[in-house]
Scaffold this motif. Structure first.
Motif, PDB file in Angstrom:
ATOM      1  N   ILE A   1       5.222  12.386 -17.613  1.00 41.74           N
ATOM      2  CA  ILE A   1       5.004  13.817 -17.364  1.00 41.74           C
ATOM      3  C   ILE A   1       5.194  14.139 -15.889  1.00 41.74           C
ATOM      4  N   LEU A   2       5.117  13.125 -15.027  1.00 38.05           N
ATOM      5  CA  LEU A   2       5.292  13.324 -13.589  1.00 38.05           C
ATOM      6  C   LEU A   2       6.750  13.537 -13.189  1.00 38.05           C
ATOM      7  N   ILE A   3       7.679  13.258 -14.085  1.00 40.67           N
ATOM      8  CA  ILE A   3       9.101  13.367 -13.764  1.00 40.67           C
ATOM      9  C   ILE A   3       9.537  14.832 -13.814  1.00 40.67           C
ATOM     10  N   GLU A   4      10.124  15.283 -12.725  1.00 39.21           N
ATOM     11  CA  GLU A   4      10.646  16.656 -12.660  1.00 39.21           C
ATOM     12  C   GLU A   4      11.698  16.839 -13.751  1.00 39.21           C
ATOM     13  N   ARG A   5      11.810  18.057 -14.248  1.00 40.93           N
ATOM     14  CA  ARG A   5      12.721  18.351 -15.349  1.00 40.93           C
ATOM     15  C   ARG A   5      13.304  19.736 -15.198  1.00 40.93           C
ATOM     16  N   PRO A   6      14.366  19.986 -15.923  1.00 41.62           N
ATOM     17  CA  PRO A   6      15.258  19.068 -16.623  1.00 41.62           C
ATOM     18  C   PRO A   6      16.202  18.387 -15.642  1.00 41.62           C
ATOM     19  N   ILE A   7      16.747  17.285 -16.067  1.00 37.38           N
ATOM     20  CA  ILE A   7      17.731  16.556 -15.264  1.00 37.38           C
ATOM     21  C   ILE A   7      19.009  16.449 -16.083  1.00 37.38           C
ATOM     22  N   ILE A   8      20.125  16.798 -15.449  1.00 33.99           N
ATOM     23  CA  ILE A   8      21.442  16.627 -16.071  1.00 33.99           C
ATOM     24  C   ILE A   8      22.128  15.461 -15.383  1.00 33.99           C
ATOM     25  N   VAL A   9      22.657  14.545 -16.202  1.00 31.71           N
ATOM     26  CA  VAL A   9      23.405  13.405 -15.684  1.00 31.71           C
ATOM     27  C   VAL A   9      24.819  13.481 -16.228  1.00 31.71           C
ATOM     28  N   LYS A  10      25.775  13.395 -15.318  1.00 30.10           N
ATOM     29  CA  LYS A  10      27.197  13.370 -15.709  1.00 30.10           C
ATOM     30  C   LYS A  10      27.847  12.284 -14.877  1.00 30.10           C
ATOM     31  N   GLY A  11      28.188  11.180 -15.532  1.00 25.43           N
ATOM     32  CA  GLY A  11      28.785  10.052 -14.812  1.00 25.43           C
ATOM     33  C   GLY A  11      27.799   9.468 -13.816  1.00 25.43           C
ATOM     34  N   ASN A  12      28.234   9.401 -12.563  1.00 27.65           N
ATOM     35  CA  ASN A  12      27.367   8.813 -11.540  1.00 27.65           C
ATOM     36  C   ASN A  12      26.677   9.880 -10.689  1.00 27.65           C
ATOM     37  N   LYS A  13      26.643  11.119 -11.175  1.00 28.66           N
ATOM     38  CA  LYS A  13      25.981  12.225 -10.477  1.00 28.66           C
ATOM     39  C   LYS A  13      24.927  12.845 -11.385  1.00 28.66           C
ATOM     40  N   ALA A  14      23.907  13.408 -10.754  1.00 30.16           N
ATOM     41  CA  ALA A  14      22.851  14.074 -11.513  1.00 30.16           C
ATOM     42  C   ALA A  14      22.227  15.161 -10.649  1.00 30.16           C
ATOM     43  N   ILE A  15      21.595  16.134 -11.327  1.00 31.65           N
ATOM     44  CA  ILE A  15      20.844  17.180 -10.622  1.00 31.65           C
ATOM     45  C   ILE A  15      19.570  17.501 -11.398  1.00 31.65           C
ATOM     46  N   ILE A  16      18.599  18.014 -10.667  1.00 35.44           N
ATOM     47  CA  ILE A  16      17.456  18.647 -11.307  1.00 35.44           C
ATOM     48  C   ILE A  16      17.926  20.065 -11.588  1.00 35.44           C
ATOM     49  N   ALA A  17      18.005  20.403 -12.863  1.00 32.83           N
ATOM     50  CA  ALA A  17      18.710  21.613 -13.296  1.00 32.83           C
ATOM     51  C   ALA A  17      17.753  22.734 -13.670  1.00 32.83           C
ATOM     52  N   ARG A  18      17.029  23.236 -12.693  1.00 29.68           N
ATOM     53  CA  ARG A  18      16.036  24.277 -12.962  1.00 29.68           C
ATOM     54  C   ARG A  18      16.624  25.691 -12.888  1.00 29.68           C
ATOM     55  N   GLU A  19      17.755  25.858 -12.204  1.00 28.96           N
ATOM     56  CA  GLU A  19      18.355  27.186 -12.064  1.00 28.96           C
ATOM     57  C   GLU A  19      19.787  27.175 -12.601  1.00 28.96           C
ATOM     58  N   ALA A  20      20.158  28.256 -13.267  1.00 30.93           N
ATOM     59  CA  ALA A  20      21.484  28.360 -13.876  1.00 30.93           C
ATOM     60  C   ALA A  20      22.590  28.236 -12.832  1.00 30.93           C
ATOM     61  N   ASP A  21      22.408  28.850 -11.652  1.00 29.90           N
ATOM     62  CA  ASP A  21      23.465  28.783 -10.645  1.00 29.90           C
ATOM     63  C   ASP A  21      23.669  27.348 -10.142  1.00 29.90           C
ATOM     64  N   LYS A  22      22.603  26.580 -10.106  1.00 27.39           N
ATOM     65  CA  LYS A  22      22.713  25.179  -9.693  1.00 27.39           C
ATOM     66  C   LYS A  22      23.473  24.369 -10.755  1.00 27.39           C
ATOM     67  N   ILE A  23      23.209  24.659 -12.016  1.00 23.76           N
ATOM     68  CA  ILE A  23      23.916  23.975 -13.113  1.00 23.76           C
ATOM     69  C   ILE A  23      25.395  24.324 -13.063  1.00 23.76           C
ATOM     70  N   GLU A  24      25.686  25.602 -12.892  1.00 21.01           N
ATOM     71  CA  GLU A  24      27.077  26.066 -12.833  1.00 21.01           C
ATOM     72  C   GLU A  24      27.812  25.389 -11.675  1.00 21.01           C
ATOM     73  N   ALA A  25      27.205  25.347 -10.519  1.00 20.84           N
ATOM     74  CA  ALA A  25      27.821  24.707  -9.356  1.00 20.84           C
ATOM     75  C   ALA A  25      28.056  23.220  -9.602  1.00 20.84           C
ATOM     76  N   PHE A  26      27.134  22.575 -10.297  1.00 21.95           N
ATOM     77  CA  PHE A  26      27.265  21.152 -10.617  1.00 21.95           C
ATOM     78  C   PHE A  26      28.522  20.903 -11.451  1.00 21.95           C
ATOM     79  N   PHE A  27      28.753  21.752 -12.445  1.00 25.29           N
ATOM     80  CA  PHE A  27      29.913  21.568 -13.298  1.00 25.29           C
ATOM     81  C   PHE A  27      31.206  22.014 -12.657  1.00 25.29           C
ATOM     82  N   GLU A  28      31.113  22.862 -11.653  1.00 26.05           N
ATOM     83  CA  GLU A  28      32.302  23.274 -10.912  1.00 26.05           C
ATOM     84  C   GLU A  28      32.609  22.307  -9.786  1.00 26.05           C
ATOM     85  N   GLY A  29      31.742  21.302  -9.616  1.00 28.34           N
ATOM     86  CA  GLY A  29      31.973  20.289  -8.586  1.00 28.34           C
ATOM     87  C   GLY A  29      31.641  20.729  -7.181  1.00 28.34           C
ATOM     88  N   LYS A  30      30.787  21.716  -7.045  1.00 24.08           N
ATOM     89  CA  LYS A  30      30.416  22.226  -5.723  1.00 24.08           C
ATOM     90  C   LYS A  30      29.232  21.469  -5.171  1.00 24.08           C
TER      91      LYS A  30
END
Length: 116
Positions: free
Chosen positions: A87-116
């Protein structure tokens, strides 16, 4: 395949899945409270996130406050705390290959998939 560390009770986590669905992204859900990551898996995840262990901790959780706050903990001890208390682990986390983000905001998720 994209992996999402997900807690169904968390609104941010549900929003993350909705974003991925709307973007037609295929993903695998990891319900990390049930499929608890090992210390080794957390170490690997931290490398992908490019974070220090304390940056992945939900420091407002009751367990953290009662058992760990104000202690001098090594990175390894923090990882062990998360493995013992997922329960101590921050969420949600998206993992794609060898990169990951804590995906709490839509703009951060979008930037992650656009490679920014």
């Amino acid at each position: 395949m994209i992996e999402v560390y997900h807690n169904p009770r968390c609104g941010k986590s549900r929003n993350c899945l909705a974003f991925l669905d709307n973007a037609n992204q295929e993903y695998k859900i990891i319900k990390y409270l049930e499929e608890v990551p090992t210390a080794e898996e957390l170490t690997d995840l931290l490398k992908k996130l490019n974070l220090k262990p304390i940056e992945l901790v939900r420091q407002k959780e009751k367990i953290w406050i009662e058992q760990y706050k104000n202690q001098e903990l090594t990175d390894e001890a923090i990882i062990q705390a998360m493995a013992a208390n997922p329960i101590l682990i921050e969420r949600p986390i998206i993992v794609k290959g060898n990169k990951a983000i804590i995906a709490r905001e839509a703009d951060k998720i979008e930037a992650f998939f656009e490679g920014k």
